[in-house]
Design a protein around this motif. Structure first.
Motif, PDB file in Angstrom:
ATOM      1  N   ASP A 108       0.684  -1.304  -0.029  1.00  0.00           N
ATOM      2  CA  ASP A 108       0.000  -0.171   0.069  1.00  0.00           C
ATOM      3  C   ASP A 108       0.856   1.222  -0.022  1.00  0.00           C
ATOM      4  N   SER A 109       2.071   1.145  -0.210  1.00  0.00           N
ATOM      5  CA  SER A 109       2.927   2.310  -0.325  1.00  0.00           C
ATOM      6  C   SER A 109       2.771   3.037  -1.556  1.00  0.00           C
ATOM      7  N   LYS A 110       3.054   4.439  -1.438  1.00  0.00           N
ATOM      8  CA  LYS A 110       2.893   5.228  -2.698  1.00  0.00           C
ATOM      9  C   LYS A 110       4.241   5.092  -3.628  1.00  0.00           C
ATOM     10  N   MET A 111       3.851   5.068  -4.970  1.00  0.00           N
ATOM     11  CA  MET A 111       4.857   4.780  -6.113  1.00  0.00           C
ATOM     12  C   MET A 111       5.831   5.843  -5.793  1.00  0.00           C
ATOM     13  N   GLY A 112       5.540   7.058  -5.538  1.00  0.00           N
ATOM     14  CA  GLY A 112       6.543   8.307  -5.490  1.00  0.00           C
ATOM     15  C   GLY A 112       7.671   7.735  -4.538  1.00  0.00           C
ATOM     16  N   ILE A 113       7.569   7.186  -3.599  1.00  0.00           N
ATOM     17  CA  ILE A 113       8.925   6.583  -2.519  1.00  0.00           C
ATOM     18  C   ILE A 113       9.684   5.565  -3.298  1.00  0.00           C
ATOM     19  N   VAL A 114       8.873   4.779  -3.968  1.00  0.00           N
ATOM     20  CA  VAL A 114       9.542   3.746  -4.837  1.00  0.00           C
ATOM     21  C   VAL A 114      10.316   4.453  -5.829  1.00  0.00           C
ATOM     22  N   ILE A 115       9.799   5.300  -6.747  1.00  0.00           N
ATOM     23  CA  ILE A 115      10.700   5.831  -7.633  1.00  0.00           C
ATOM     24  C   ILE A 115      12.028   6.765  -7.018  1.00  0.00           C
ATOM     25  N   ASP A 116      11.806   7.286  -5.838  1.00  0.00           N
ATOM     26  CA  ASP A 116      12.784   8.104  -5.190  1.00  0.00           C
ATOM     27  C   ASP A 116      13.868   7.324  -4.798  1.00  0.00           C
ATOM     28  N   ILE A 117      13.360   6.173  -4.045  1.00  0.00           N
ATOM     29  CA  ILE A 117      14.468   5.090  -3.952  1.00  0.00           C
ATOM     30  C   ILE A 117      15.408   4.778  -5.157  1.00  0.00           C
ATOM     31  N   GLN A 118      14.563   4.436  -6.248  1.00  0.00           N
ATOM     32  CA  GLN A 118      15.218   3.939  -7.545  1.00  0.00           C
ATOM     33  C   GLN A 118      16.319   4.959  -7.914  1.00  0.00           C
ATOM     34  N   GLN A 119      15.789   6.272  -7.839  1.00  0.00           N
ATOM     35  CA  GLN A 119      16.826   7.414  -8.413  1.00  0.00           C
ATOM     36  C   GLN A 119      17.937   7.428  -7.178  1.00  0.00           C
ATOM     37  N   ARG A 120      17.889   7.213  -6.134  1.00  0.00           N
ATOM     38  CA  ARG A 120      18.841   7.184  -5.056  1.00  0.00           C
ATOM     39  C   ARG A 120      19.948   6.074  -5.377  1.00  0.00           C
ATOM     40  N   LEU A 121      19.313   4.918  -5.777  1.00  0.00           N
ATOM     41  CA  LEU A 121      20.302   3.742  -5.953  1.00  0.00           C
ATOM     42  C   LEU A 121      20.884   3.980  -7.393  1.00  0.00           C
ATOM     43  N   ARG A 122      20.237   4.559  -8.477  1.00  0.00           N
ATOM     44  CA  ARG A 122      21.000   4.835  -9.599  1.00  0.00           C
ATOM     45  C   ARG A 122      22.270   5.667  -9.235  1.00  0.00           C
ATOM     46  N   LYS A 123      22.097   6.815  -8.346  1.00  0.00           N
ATOM     47  CA  LYS A 123      23.170   7.738  -8.062  1.00  0.00           C
ATOM     48  C   LYS A 123      24.348   7.111  -7.313  1.00  0.00           C
ATOM     49  N   ALA A 124      23.938   6.018  -6.641  1.00  0.00           N
ATOM     50  CA  ALA A 124      24.716   5.048  -5.892  1.00  0.00           C
ATOM     51  C   ALA A 124      25.368   4.088  -6.830  1.00  0.00           C
ATOM     52  N   ASP A 125      25.102   3.952  -7.892  1.00  0.00           N
ATOM     53  CA  ASP A 125      25.712   2.809  -9.010  1.00  0.00           C
ATOM     54  C   ASP A 125      25.144   1.401  -8.365  1.00  0.00           C
ATOM     55  N   ALA A 126      24.090   1.270  -7.686  1.00  0.00           N
ATOM     56  CA  ALA A 126      23.569   0.029  -7.303  1.00  0.00           C
ATOM     57  C   ALA A 126      22.370  -0.447  -8.198  1.00  0.00           C
ATOM     58  N   LEU A 127      22.740  -1.026  -9.203  1.00  0.00           N
ATOM     59  CA  LEU A 127      21.664  -1.084 -10.621  1.00  0.00           C
ATOM     60  C   LEU A 127      20.968  -2.402 -10.546  1.00  0.00           C
ATOM     61  N   ARG A 128      21.771  -3.358  -9.631  1.00  0.00           N
ATOM     62  CA  ARG A 128      20.991  -4.756  -9.478  1.00  0.00           C
ATOM     63  C   ARG A 128      19.842  -4.706  -8.546  1.00  0.00           C
ATOM     64  N   ILE A 129      18.573  -4.494  -8.741  1.00  0.00           N
ATOM     65  CA  ILE A 129      17.511  -4.308  -8.147  1.00  0.00           C
ATOM     66  C   ILE A 129      16.523  -5.612  -7.990  1.00  0.00           C
ATOM     67  N   ASN A 130      16.373  -5.973  -6.714  1.00  0.00           N
ATOM     68  CA  ASN A 130      15.252  -7.112  -6.742  1.00  0.00           C
ATOM     69  C   ASN A 130      14.121  -6.655  -6.005  1.00  0.00           C
ATOM     70  N   TYR A 131      12.799  -6.938  -6.592  1.00  0.00           N
ATOM     71  CA  TYR A 131      11.416  -6.402  -5.803  1.00  0.00           C
ATOM     72  C   TYR A 131      11.024  -7.710  -5.020  1.00  0.00           C
ATOM     73  N   SER A 132      10.893  -7.772  -3.863  1.00  0.00           N
ATOM     74  CA  SER A 132      10.493  -9.122  -3.068  1.00  0.00           C
ATOM     75  C   SER A 132       8.678  -9.149  -3.206  1.00  0.00           C
ATOM     76  N   THR A 133       8.416 -10.222  -3.412  1.00  0.00           N
ATOM     77  CA  THR A 133       6.780 -10.355  -3.488  1.00  0.00           C
ATOM     78  C   THR A 133       6.676 -11.658  -2.861  1.00  0.00           C
ATOM     79  N   LEU A 134       5.394 -11.918  -2.638  1.00  0.00           N
ATOM     80  CA  LEU A 134       4.788 -13.226  -2.405  1.00  0.00           C
ATOM     81  C   LEU A 134       4.301 -13.710  -3.568  1.00  0.00           C
ATOM     82  N   GLN A 135       4.244 -15.301  -3.551  1.00  0.00           N
ATOM     83  CA  GLN A 135       3.772 -15.951  -4.659  1.00  0.00           C
ATOM     84  C   GLN A 135       2.380 -16.060  -4.754  1.00  0.00           C
ATOM     85  N   LYS A 136       1.668 -15.777  -5.692  1.00  0.00           N
ATOM     86  CA  LYS A 136       0.179 -15.740  -5.727  1.00  0.00           C
ATOM     87  C   LYS A 136      -0.375 -17.013  -6.179  1.00  0.00           C
ATOM     88  N   LEU A 137      -1.144 -17.406  -5.462  1.00  0.00           N
ATOM     89  CA  LEU A 137      -1.609 -18.892  -5.499  1.00  0.00           C
ATOM     90  C   LEU A 137      -2.726 -19.052  -6.398  1.00  0.00           C
TER      91      LEU A 137
END
Length: 137
Positions: A108-137
């Motif tokens: 239920d998080s806002k997508m804006g915070i996800v984009i902000d984190i992605q931008q910070r990770l790009r600046k830190a050159d951490a480009l290998r990103i994984n999005y954790s999820t639960l498996q839908k049954l």
């Protein structure tokens, strides 16, 4: 008929009586010295569900970022601000160039915070990103 002495035809064997003791000591040593990463998650989150997921085999390369519904961000055991992500992840990237950043974000998080984190990770050159999820049954 002359008798000849037979000199030792048996070869000396390696003593194996202490082998179980050595194996037990090695097992005990590795059990004591092995560390397991356990994080105290201070952020409350519920992972989203996905139909197709892929498991990462090498967990040693993963660095976790938790994001709660309220927008709080946690890296390892510390609550951090959005601007601190660049320095922290850059340091982790210098220590281990193959680090994978696993984002555990509340569904239920806002997508804006996800984009902000992605931008910070790009600046830190951490480009290998994984999005954790639960498996839908």
């Amino acid at each position: 008929m002359k008798f000849q002495k037979k000199f030792g035809q048996t070869k000396p064997r390696v003593p194996t009586a202490s082998l179980p003791d050595i194996i037990f000591m090695m097992l005990l040593f590795f059990m004591v010295t092995t560390t397991i990463k356990v994080y105290d998650v201070k952020v409350r989150y519920i992972l989203p569900e996905a139909a197709a997921i892929e498991k990462i085999e090498n967990k040693r390369l993963i660095s976790y970022i938790w994001v709660g519904k309220d927008g709080r961000i946690q890296i390892d055991d510390n609550i951090v601000q959005l601007d601190d992500i660049i320095d922290i992840m850059y340091r982790k990237r210098q220590e281990n160039p193959n680090v994978i950043v696993s984002l555990r974000i509340d569904r239920d998080s806002k997508m804006g915070i996800v984009i902000d984190i992605q931008q910070r990770l790009r600046k830190a050159d951490a480009l290998r990103i994984n999005y954790s999820t639960l498996q839908k049954l």
